[in-house]
Design a protein around this motif. Structure first.
Motif, PDB file in Angstrom:
ATOM      1  N   SER A 143       0.974  -1.273  -0.107  1.00  0.00           N
ATOM      2  CA  SER A 143       0.170   0.552  -0.314  1.00  0.00           C
ATOM      3  C   SER A 143       1.419   1.420   0.109  1.00  0.00           C
ATOM      4  CB  SER A 143      -1.222  -0.067   1.243  1.00  0.00           C
ATOM      5  OG  SER A 143      -0.215   0.089   2.022  1.00  0.00           O
ATOM      6  N   HIS A 144       0.176   2.774  -0.041  1.00  0.00           N
ATOM      7  CA  HIS A 144       0.745   3.818  -0.332  1.00  0.00           C
ATOM      8  C   HIS A 144       0.475   4.817   0.159  1.00  0.00           C
ATOM      9  CE1 HIS A 144       3.953   6.895  -2.069  1.00  0.00           C
ATOM     10  NE2 HIS A 144       2.060   7.893  -2.320  1.00  0.00           N
ATOM     11  N   GLN A 145       1.223   5.417   0.962  1.00  0.00           N
ATOM     12  CA  GLN A 145       0.233   6.520   2.122  1.00  0.00           C
ATOM     13  C   GLN A 145       0.583   7.243   1.762  1.00  0.00           C
ATOM     14  OE1 GLN A 145       0.533   4.481   5.449  1.00  0.00           O
ATOM     15  NE2 GLN A 145      -1.429   4.164   5.058  1.00  0.00           N
ATOM     16  N   GLY A 146      -0.135   8.916   1.403  1.00  0.00           N
ATOM     17  CA  GLY A 146       0.791   9.994   1.458  1.00  0.00           C
ATOM     18  C   GLY A 146       0.479  10.598  -0.202  1.00  0.00           C
ATOM     19  N   TYR A 147       1.786  11.641   0.064  1.00  0.00           N
ATOM     20  CA  TYR A 147       1.961  12.519  -1.356  1.00  0.00           C
ATOM     21  C   TYR A 147       2.814  11.414  -2.055  1.00  0.00           C
ATOM     22  CZ  TYR A 147       4.250  15.764  -3.727  1.00  0.00           C
ATOM     23  OH  TYR A 147       4.931  16.693  -4.977  1.00  0.00           O
ATOM     24  N   VAL A 148       2.323  11.005  -3.583  1.00  0.00           N
ATOM     25  CA  VAL A 148       3.312  10.884  -4.219  1.00  0.00           C
ATOM     26  C   VAL A 148       4.361  11.742  -5.103  1.00  0.00           C
ATOM     27  CG1 VAL A 148       2.832   9.522  -7.088  1.00  0.00           C
ATOM     28  CG2 VAL A 148       0.786   9.526  -4.831  1.00  0.00           C
ATOM     29  N   VAL A 149       5.388  10.817  -4.712  1.00  0.00           N
ATOM     30  CA  VAL A 149       7.040  12.493  -4.677  1.00  0.00           C
ATOM     31  C   VAL A 149       7.117  12.075  -5.984  1.00  0.00           C
ATOM     32  CG1 VAL A 149       9.165  12.050  -4.440  1.00  0.00           C
ATOM     33  CG2 VAL A 149       7.234  11.863  -2.229  1.00  0.00           C
ATOM     34  N   ASP A 150       7.057  12.724  -6.790  1.00  0.00           N
ATOM     35  CA  ASP A 150       7.396  13.614  -8.569  1.00  0.00           C
ATOM     36  C   ASP A 150       8.915  13.746  -8.325  1.00  0.00           C
ATOM     37  OD1 ASP A 150       8.264  13.764 -10.916  1.00  0.00           O
ATOM     38  OD2 ASP A 150       6.224  14.893 -11.105  1.00  0.00           O
ATOM     39  N   VAL A 151       9.891  13.550  -8.282  1.00  0.00           N
ATOM     40  CA  VAL A 151      11.360  13.336  -8.089  1.00  0.00           C
ATOM     41  C   VAL A 151      12.036  15.046  -8.808  1.00  0.00           C
ATOM     42  CG1 VAL A 151      13.912  13.320  -7.932  1.00  0.00           C
ATOM     43  CG2 VAL A 151      12.121  11.163  -7.996  1.00  0.00           C
ATOM     44  N   ASP A 152      10.823  14.903 -10.423  1.00  0.00           N
ATOM     45  CA  ASP A 152      11.827  15.954 -11.622  1.00  0.00           C
ATOM     46  C   ASP A 152      10.857  17.772 -10.201  1.00  0.00           C
ATOM     47  OD1 ASP A 152      12.690  14.613 -12.552  1.00  0.00           O
ATOM     48  OD2 ASP A 152      11.029  14.872 -14.063  1.00  0.00           O
ATOM     49  N   LEU A 153       9.776  17.491 -10.045  1.00  0.00           N
ATOM     50  CA  LEU A 153       9.052  18.545  -9.546  1.00  0.00           C
ATOM     51  C   LEU A 153       9.611  19.012  -7.866  1.00  0.00           C
ATOM     52  CD1 LEU A 153       5.168  17.450  -9.881  1.00  0.00           C
ATOM     53  CD2 LEU A 153       6.724  19.309 -10.921  1.00  0.00           C
ATOM     54  N   VAL A 154      10.341  17.689  -7.222  1.00  0.00           N
ATOM     55  CA  VAL A 154      10.743  18.022  -5.737  1.00  0.00           C
ATOM     56  C   VAL A 154      11.939  18.674  -6.366  1.00  0.00           C
ATOM     57  CG1 VAL A 154      12.180  17.066  -4.147  1.00  0.00           C
ATOM     58  CG2 VAL A 154       9.875  17.007  -4.380  1.00  0.00           C
ATOM     59  N   ASN A 155      12.917  18.313  -6.762  1.00  0.00           N
ATOM     60  CA  ASN A 155      13.956  19.185  -7.746  1.00  0.00           C
ATOM     61  C   ASN A 155      13.900  20.632  -8.397  1.00  0.00           C
ATOM     62  OD1 ASN A 155      15.350  17.179  -6.299  1.00  0.00           O
ATOM     63  ND2 ASN A 155      15.552  15.599  -8.129  1.00  0.00           N
ATOM     64  N   SER A 156      12.749  20.532  -8.631  1.00  0.00           N
ATOM     65  CA  SER A 156      12.503  22.410  -9.135  1.00  0.00           C
ATOM     66  C   SER A 156      12.406  23.333  -8.312  1.00  0.00           C
ATOM     67  CB  SER A 156      11.278  22.080 -10.335  1.00  0.00           C
ATOM     68  OG  SER A 156      10.117  22.302  -9.348  1.00  0.00           O
ATOM     69  N   ILE A 157      11.954  23.153  -6.881  1.00  0.00           N
ATOM     70  CA  ILE A 157      12.024  23.889  -5.702  1.00  0.00           C
ATOM     71  C   ILE A 157      13.537  23.842  -5.313  1.00  0.00           C
ATOM     72  CG2 ILE A 157      11.388  24.664  -3.248  1.00  0.00           C
ATOM     73  CD1 ILE A 157       8.650  24.114  -5.409  1.00  0.00           C
ATOM     74  N   GLN A 158      13.883  25.620  -5.251  1.00  0.00           N
ATOM     75  CA  GLN A 158      14.707  26.036  -5.230  1.00  0.00           C
ATOM     76  C   GLN A 158      15.050  27.137  -4.090  1.00  0.00           C
ATOM     77  OE1 GLN A 158      17.869  25.043  -6.254  1.00  0.00           O
ATOM     78  NE2 GLN A 158      16.763  23.805  -7.562  1.00  0.00           N
ATOM     79  N   PRO A 159      15.219  26.419  -3.262  1.00  0.00           N
ATOM     80  CA  PRO A 159      15.581  27.955  -1.959  1.00  0.00           C
ATOM     81  C   PRO A 159      15.803  29.336  -1.781  1.00  0.00           C
ATOM     82  CG  PRO A 159      16.974  26.275  -1.170  1.00  0.00           C
ATOM     83  CD  PRO A 159      16.594  26.256  -2.433  1.00  0.00           C
ATOM     84  N   GLY A 160      15.627  30.624  -1.441  1.00  0.00           N
ATOM     85  CA  GLY A 160      15.986  31.684  -1.822  1.00  0.00           C
ATOM     86  C   GLY A 160      15.461  32.216  -3.482  1.00  0.00           C
TER      87      GLY A 160
ATOM     88  N   ASP B  56      11.981  30.295  -4.794  1.00  0.00           N
ATOM     89  CA  ASP B  56      10.674  30.099  -4.624  1.00  0.00           C
ATOM     90  C   ASP B  56       9.884  30.534  -3.716  1.00  0.00           C
ATOM     91  OD1 ASP B  56       9.594  28.238  -6.954  1.00  0.00           O
ATOM     92  OD2 ASP B  56      11.791  26.798  -6.514  1.00  0.00           O
ATOM     93  N   ASN B  57       8.643  30.279  -3.325  1.00  0.00           N
ATOM     94  CA  ASN B  57       8.029  30.878  -1.944  1.00  0.00           C
ATOM     95  C   ASN B  57       6.459  30.378  -2.269  1.00  0.00           C
ATOM     96  OD1 ASN B  57       6.018  32.106  -4.248  1.00  0.00           O
ATOM     97  ND2 ASN B  57       6.566  33.441  -3.760  1.00  0.00           N
ATOM     98  N   ARG B  58       5.665  30.330  -0.726  1.00  0.00           N
ATOM     99  CA  ARG B  58       4.332  29.637  -0.222  1.00  0.00           C
ATOM    100  C   ARG B  58       3.726  29.635  -1.728  1.00  0.00           C
ATOM    101  NH1 ARG B  58       3.692  29.296   4.698  1.00  0.00           N
ATOM    102  NH2 ARG B  58       5.316  30.841   5.947  1.00  0.00           N
ATOM    103  N   GLN B  59       3.410  30.377  -2.637  1.00  0.00           N
ATOM    104  CA  GLN B  59       2.838  30.280  -3.460  1.00  0.00           C
ATOM    105  C   GLN B  59       3.225  29.402  -4.583  1.00  0.00           C
ATOM    106  OE1 GLN B  59      -0.356  31.288  -3.767  1.00  0.00           O
ATOM    107  NE2 GLN B  59      -1.328  30.298  -5.713  1.00  0.00           N
ATOM    108  N   SER B  60       4.528  29.529  -4.897  1.00  0.00           N
ATOM    109  CA  SER B  60       4.672  28.665  -5.938  1.00  0.00           C
ATOM    110  C   SER B  60       5.170  27.451  -5.963  1.00  0.00           C
ATOM    111  CB  SER B  60       6.366  29.291  -6.543  1.00  0.00           C
ATOM    112  OG  SER B  60       7.156  29.356  -6.196  1.00  0.00           O
ATOM    113  N   VAL B  61       5.754  26.841  -4.543  1.00  0.00           N
ATOM    114  CA  VAL B  61       5.750  25.705  -4.218  1.00  0.00           C
ATOM    115  C   VAL B  61       4.329  25.293  -4.162  1.00  0.00           C
ATOM    116  CG1 VAL B  61       6.229  24.321  -1.562  1.00  0.00           C
ATOM    117  CG2 VAL B  61       7.747  26.022  -2.529  1.00  0.00           C
ATOM    118  N   LEU B  62       3.023  25.869  -3.487  1.00  0.00           N
ATOM    119  CA  LEU B  62       1.471  25.226  -3.532  1.00  0.00           C
ATOM    120  C   LEU B  62       1.904  24.770  -4.827  1.00  0.00           C
ATOM    121  CD1 LEU B  62      -0.733  24.935  -2.085  1.00  0.00           C
ATOM    122  CD2 LEU B  62      -1.532  26.803  -2.663  1.00  0.00           C
ATOM    123  N   GLN B  63       2.001  25.512  -5.906  1.00  0.00           N
ATOM    124  CA  GLN B  63       0.829  25.097  -7.793  1.00  0.00           C
ATOM    125  C   GLN B  63       2.375  23.775  -8.093  1.00  0.00           C
ATOM    126  OE1 GLN B  63       1.835  28.820  -9.223  1.00  0.00           O
ATOM    127  NE2 GLN B  63       0.251  29.811  -8.878  1.00  0.00           N
TER     128      GLN B  63
END
Length: 185
Positions: free
Chosen positions: A50-67, A69-76
């Motif tokens: 079974s799988h529970q929770g968030y379905v991880v997409d590695v490309d989307l996670v790696n696209s988030i950059q500190p400094g 992105d902001n809350r809105q871009s992470v939410l999108q």
């Protein structure tokens, strides 16, 4: 049970005689029952995943950059977080867990990914942390009660323990006044 008894039972329940096409031989019935029992036993040994929770997409996670992105871009990009921080709303957590168990056992986590995204007061991403199964704590509750500090009280002490404590010295309220210091109703 003999074939004759099965015939009589069928005649009594259905009101008609069973034809030759309705009858199965006793060895066939036993073989069918044995096969059904073996299939049921084999299905109990089938692993369940079974799988529970968030379905991880590695490309989307790696696209988030500190400094950057902001809350809105992470939410999108990643969607709604699994858990948000209780205080200040400073951290968002995306949790994904894969579990495995046999039909008769409790599920055991086989892998887990926890993605923690921290934000500053302006709402910009400051840090991104990843954690795995090594961060999962296994707890074993003790019995059906929670141990507490202090004295052990029994059922009757809990039930009748407050008798005489209302208005007693040291129980609160002004001395000589019942009702917590009120002078009028």
């Amino acid at each position: 049970m003999t074939v004759e008894r099965i015939d009589r039972l069928y005649t009594r329940l259905c009101g008609r005689d069973p034809g030759p096409e309705m009858m199965m031989s006793v060895p066939t019935t036993r073989a069918l029952g044995l096969g059904l029992a073996m299939a049921l036993a084999a299905s109990a040994c089938t692993p369940l995943r079974s799988h529970q929770g968030y379905v991880v997409d590695v490309d989307l996670v790696n696209s988030i950059q500190p400094g950057v992105d902001n809350r809105q871009s992470v939410l999108q990009t990643l969607g709604t977080p699994t858990i948000t921080s209780q205080f200040n709303g400073g951290d968002w957590y995306y949790v994904a867990r894969d579990s495995r168990n046999l039909g008769y056992t409790l599920p055991q986590p086989s892998s887990q990914i926890t993605l923690q995204i921290s934000f500053d007061q302006a709402g910009n991403v400051t840090t991104i942390r990843r954690a795995g199964l090594d961060q999962v704590a296994d707890i074993s509750p003790y019995g059906k009660t929670t141990p507490t500090l202090g004295r052990q009280r029994g059922f009757f002490q809990d039930l009748f323990g407050n008798i005489g404590a209302v208005g007693a010295p040291g129980a609160g309220g002004a001395p000589g006044q019942g009702g917590g210091g009120r002078t009028r109703p």
